[in-house]
Design an enzyme around this catalytic site. Structure first.
Site, PDB file in Angstrom:
ATOM      1  CE  LYS A   1      -3.528   2.363   2.671  1.00 28.81           C
ATOM      2  NZ  LYS A   1      -4.398   2.282   3.847  1.00 28.81           N
TER       3      LYS A   1
ATOM      4  CE  LYS B   1      -6.000   1.821  -0.382  1.00 23.67           C
ATOM      5  NZ  LYS B   1      -6.240   1.940   1.008  1.00 23.67           N
TER       6      LYS B   1
HETATM    7  C1  PBG Z   1      -7.350   3.273   5.757  1.00 26.60           C
HETATM    8  C2  PBG Z   1      -7.638   3.094   4.303  1.00 26.60           C
HETATM    9  C3  PBG Z   1      -7.473   4.020   3.274  1.00 26.60           C
HETATM   10  C4  PBG Z   1      -7.987   3.414   2.134  1.00 26.60           C
HETATM   11  C5  PBG Z   1      -8.388   2.136   2.489  1.00 26.60           C
HETATM   12  N1  PBG Z   1      -8.137   1.942   3.829  1.00 26.60           N
HETATM   13  C6  PBG Z   1      -6.994   5.420   3.291  1.00 26.60           C
HETATM   14  C7  PBG Z   1      -5.641   5.748   3.752  1.00 26.60           C
HETATM   15  O1  PBG Z   1      -4.776   4.911   3.974  1.00 26.60           O
HETATM   16  O2  PBG Z   1      -5.429   6.950   3.945  1.00 26.60           O
HETATM   17  C8  PBG Z   1      -8.094   4.050   0.791  1.00 26.60           C
HETATM   18  C9  PBG Z   1      -9.235   3.579  -0.037  1.00 26.60           C
HETATM   19  C10 PBG Z   1      -9.595   4.486  -1.168  1.00 26.60           C
HETATM   20  O3  PBG Z   1      -8.975   5.547  -1.395  1.00 26.60           O
HETATM   21  O4  PBG Z   1     -10.535   4.112  -1.882  1.00 26.60           O
HETATM   22  N2  PBG Z   1      -6.075   2.926   6.162  1.00 26.60           N
HETATM   23 ZN    ZN Z   2      -5.695   3.713   8.219  1.00 26.34          ZN
END
Ligand code: PBG
Ligand code: ZN
Length: 327
Positions: free
Chosen positions: A198, A251
């Site tokens: 991520k 992601k």
């Molecule tokens: C929380 C999380 C996020 C997303 C999924 N889980 C946001 C982040 O890490 O700031 C993003 C999902 C999206 O943008 O559709 N940790």
């Molecule tokens: Zn988070």
């Protein structure tokens, strides 16, 4: 001029032939529809930056999932929001009695059973008052102190009946901590889909409005991956597999297809991509102005995910695609 023997255009002559030889295909069963669940009743409120996506209370969620199931969406990923005023430094509302995600999970599993795969996002950022994904000590994210809280949150979801828990916090060691907590509780069959790779991404902007989870100070770069790094993704995935991850995820999706291809090549675990909020909203915004053909762009993107090796596509466009017969 030399005679042309190999003519790739032969196999592009008609739609039927193109369909016959197509390498990447899509299937509604690989789609996962995310949901934002809020406390309360009879709530369905569109999220401004994500047209077509709503905050819903559990009662409305059940109705939405029921009609989505009829369309052919069999998997959901749940995000929760706490009651106003319930945010705390350690995010304890994430696993408190009556927290909205465990309630939603239990209601969905009771109503739909194994016809529906229920996955839950495990992260503290919607529940911490500072908005970070882990606990803070002396102004820094305390990795190891965050792990028991993430494990408790995952356990609350699994006890409620979640099929898959999906940690998105990017702390080191959280897959092992969650696996251990689940196993100790006898929940050996609950699977873990790890947000293994991520990246710290500007594409999460609309989501942070949806989840009210923007960090009050600083950013997430000390725990999410640096967008400049490719090989590090293999390390993250390898660690998660060693700790017990059942499904890997990359992601965001679109800007990271090299990484998707790398993971597909290197590991045999099922691979998910998260087609994130910013990727959704930018297509929506351009389509609303008539600048893009929404259906064509979405399918092109999804085919790209498949070509790169994704098995599972988490996407806000799922419902619309099936409702409008795009597949
Ligand atoms: C929380 C999380 C996020 C997303 C999924 N889980 C946001 C982040 O890490 O700031 C993003 C999902 C999206 O943008 O559709 N940790
Ligand atoms: Zn988070």
């Amino acid at each position: 001029m030399q005679e042309l023997i190999i003519r790739p255009r032969r196999l592009r002559a008609s739609a039927v032939i193109r369909d016959l030889v197509a390498e990447a295909r899509l299937d509604s069963r690989m789609l996962v529809q995310p949901h934002f669940v809020v406390p309360g009743e009879a709530i369905s409120e569109e999220i401004q930056a994500m047209p077509g996506i709503e905050h819903q209370s559990v009662d409305r969620l059940l109705e939405t999932v029921e009609s989505d199931l009829e369309l052919g969406i069999h998997s959901v990923l749940l995000f929760g929001l706490p009651e106003d005023g319930d945010k705390a430094p350690d995010g304890r509302a994430a696993y408190a009695d009556g927290a909205v995600v465990p309630r939603a999970v239990a209601a969905l599993k009771e109503r739909f059973g194994d016809r529906l795969a229920v996955m839950t996002d495990v992260c503290l950022c919607a529940y911490t008052d500072h908005g970070h994904c882990g606990l803070i000590r002396d102004g820094r994210i305390d990795n190891d102190a965050s792990l028991p809280h993430l494990a408790r949150m995952a356990l609350a979801h699994a006890r409620a009946g979640a099929d898959v828990v999906a940690p998105s916090d990017m702390m080191d060691g959280r897959i092992a901590a969650i696996r251990e907590a689940l196993d100790e509780d006898g929940l050996v069959e609950t699977a873990i889909m790890s947000y293994s790779v991520k990246y710290a991404s500007a594409y999460y902007g609309p989501f942070r409005e949806a989840a009210h989870s923007a960090p009050a100070q600083g950013d997430r770069r000390s725990y999410q991956m640096d967008a400049r790094n490719r090989r590090e993704a293999l390390l993250e995935a390898e660690l998660d597999i060693g700790e017990g991850a059942d499904i890997l995820m990359v992601k965001p999706a679109l800007a990271y297809l090299d990484v998707v291809a790398d993971l597909h090549e290197a590991f045999s675990q099922p691979l998910a991509v998260y087609n994130v909020s910013g990727e959704y909203s930018m297509v929506k915004a351009a389509a609303a102005r008539g600048w893009l053909d929404e259906r064509a762009v979405v399918l092109e993107n999804w085919h790209a995910f498949r070509r790169a090796g994704a098995d599972i596509i988490i996407t806000y466009h799922g419902r619309q695609a099936l409702r409008e017969g795009w597949l």
